[in-house]
Design a protein around this motif. Structure first.
Motif, short mmCIF file in Angstrom:
data_model
loop_
_atom_site.label_atom_id
_atom_site.label_comp_id
_atom_site.label_asym_id
_atom_site.label_seq_id
_atom_site.Cartn_x
_atom_site.Cartn_y
_atom_site.Cartn_z
N LEU A 39 59.03 121.44 -16.58
CA LEU A 39 60.23 121.03 -15.59
C LEU A 39 61.63 121.25 -16.17
CD1 LEU A 39 58.80 117.88 -13.78
CD2 LEU A 39 58.60 120.11 -13.07
N LEU A 42 61.31 126.03 -16.22
CA LEU A 42 61.25 126.91 -15.00
C LEU A 42 62.79 126.74 -14.30
CD1 LEU A 42 57.86 126.58 -13.49
CD2 LEU A 42 58.33 127.90 -15.14
N PRO A 43 63.35 125.75 -14.37
CA PRO A 43 64.69 125.55 -13.77
C PRO A 43 65.66 126.63 -14.72
CG PRO A 43 64.06 123.34 -13.80
CD PRO A 43 62.88 124.24 -14.57
N TYR A 71 55.53 122.10 -7.91
CA TYR A 71 56.83 122.25 -8.88
C TYR A 71 57.34 123.72 -9.02
CZ TYR A 71 54.39 123.45 -12.93
OH TYR A 71 53.52 124.08 -14.14
N SER A 72 56.52 124.54 -9.00
CA SER A 72 57.34 126.06 -9.20
C SER A 72 58.23 126.35 -7.88
CB SER A 72 56.07 126.92 -9.32
OG SER A 72 55.14 127.13 -8.00
N CYS A 75 61.30 124.38 -8.31
CA CYS A 75 62.05 125.00 -9.19
C CYS A 75 62.90 126.28 -8.57
CB CYS A 75 61.37 125.28 -10.58
SG CYS A 75 60.86 123.72 -11.40
N ILE A 115 63.87 117.71 -12.21
CA ILE A 115 64.23 119.23 -12.06
C ILE A 115 65.52 119.10 -11.90
CG2 ILE A 115 63.98 121.20 -10.43
CD1 ILE A 115 61.15 120.39 -9.87
N THR A 118 67.51 118.57 -14.83
CA THR A 118 67.76 119.77 -15.83
C THR A 118 68.75 120.91 -15.08
OG1 THR A 118 65.02 119.66 -16.05
CG2 THR A 118 66.25 121.84 -16.50
N GLU A 119 68.84 120.84 -13.82
CA GLU A 119 69.61 121.48 -13.29
C GLU A 119 71.21 121.24 -13.47
OE1 GLU A 119 66.72 123.23 -9.39
OE2 GLU A 119 68.26 121.68 -9.29
#
Ligand SMILES: C[S@@+](CC[C@H](N)C(=O)[O-])C[C@H]1O[C@@H](n2cnc3c(N)ncnc32)[C@H](O)[C@@H]1O
Length: 263
Positions: A39, A42-43, A71-72, A75, A115, A118-119
């Motif tokens: 997590l 990928l972002p 979750y993919s 993301c 996510i 992270t973004e």
């Protein structure tokens, strides 16, 4: 002390328990206990694709060995228009279909919150979380939930080869293979779905031989070093010069993104 049973790649269909896996890795408690490195990685890759690849060259994403997870798709929701979630285990596909039809009570909000963290930006409201999940459902509906087997020449028989813009696979190949020859072959199989110049995203466990799939059900892993993975990628038409990778030694994992050679 009872000796733990080590399950093997051929045991997935019978022994893999999607509920135990989700509970162990993606429940609210699990997410709060220790964030999944996927997590974070990928972002970051999603953002790079958004900024560097023209929209018409990033229409579709295929996740190979998604398990019961979405979750993919979460993301990459703003990167592509269609996501195909695939797995070998039918029980996993059932969970994914239930998510798509909103008949599964599993709560992805804790994952979406991480996510979003992270973004960057402000913490999302509950409404925003729902909008993100609904938008993601939409792009998976445009793609599909399909069966696949990494040991087949055409891994996802319902999808043509050399068409997909982004192929992604996290923690799947090392679960599915007994030896390095098989691993190389499976790497070639999964990248065959990728169009020339398309992007490949891989998450792999490094230098380990087993993992807990939930409720102490242990599955074997193929022992892999970074060098072995690079060699397999080279044999699978991946341009090694294009590899961007993050190796997290403490966690024993590596995430990378690379391009498929043009010919
Ligand atoms: C450790 S789980 C990873 C799930 C998910 N990608 C994630 O990151 O949480 C390994 C997945 O590989 C799938 N798998 C095992 N053998 C496979 C095969 N031969 N072909 C495709 N997928 C396979 C399993 O069903 C399982 O969902």
């Amino acid at each position: 002390m009872p000796t733990e049973i080590m399950h093997r790649p051929e045991d997935y269909d019978r022994e893999f328990d999607p509920d135990a896996y989700l509970q162990y890795y993606f429940s609210k408690e699990a997410i709060e206990r220790g964030t999944r490195v996927s997590l974070f990685a990928l972002p970051v890759f999603a953002q790079i694709l958004l900024q560097t690849v023209p929209e018409n060259e990033r229409q579709s994403l295929l996740d190979i060995g998604a398990g019961p997870t979405v979750y993919s798709a979460l993301c990459f929701r703003d990167v592509v228009k269609r996501v195909y979630l695939t797995d070998y285990v039918n029980k996993n596909l059932e969970i994914l279909k239930e998510w798509l039809n909103k008949t599964n009570p599993y709560d992805w909000c804790p994952t979406i919150r991480v996510i979003k963290r992270t973004e960057g930006g402000f913490p999302p409201s509950d409404d925003e979380l729902n909008v993100i999940e609904e938008h993601t459902r939409g792009i998976v509906k445009k793609g599909g939930i399909l069966w696949g087997n990494v040991h087949l020449h055409t891994v996802v028989p319902e999808l043509p080869i050399k068409q997909v813009d982004v192929v992604l696979s996290v923690f799947c190949l090392e679960s599915a293979c007994h030896n390095f020859d098989q691993y190389i072959n499976c790497m070639k199989n999964i990248t065959r779905h990728l169009r020339p110049g398309g992007k490949f995203v891989l998450g792999s466990v490094l230098e380990d031989e087993a993992y807990n799939s939930g409720r102490q059900k242990i599955f074997s892993l193929l022992y892999l070093t970074e060098e072995m993975i690079m060699r397999a990628l080279g044999e699978a038409d991946i341009d090694l010069e294009s590899v961007k990778k993050y190796v997290l030694e403490e966690e024993g994992v590596m995430f990378l993104m690379a391009s498929k050679r043009l010919q």
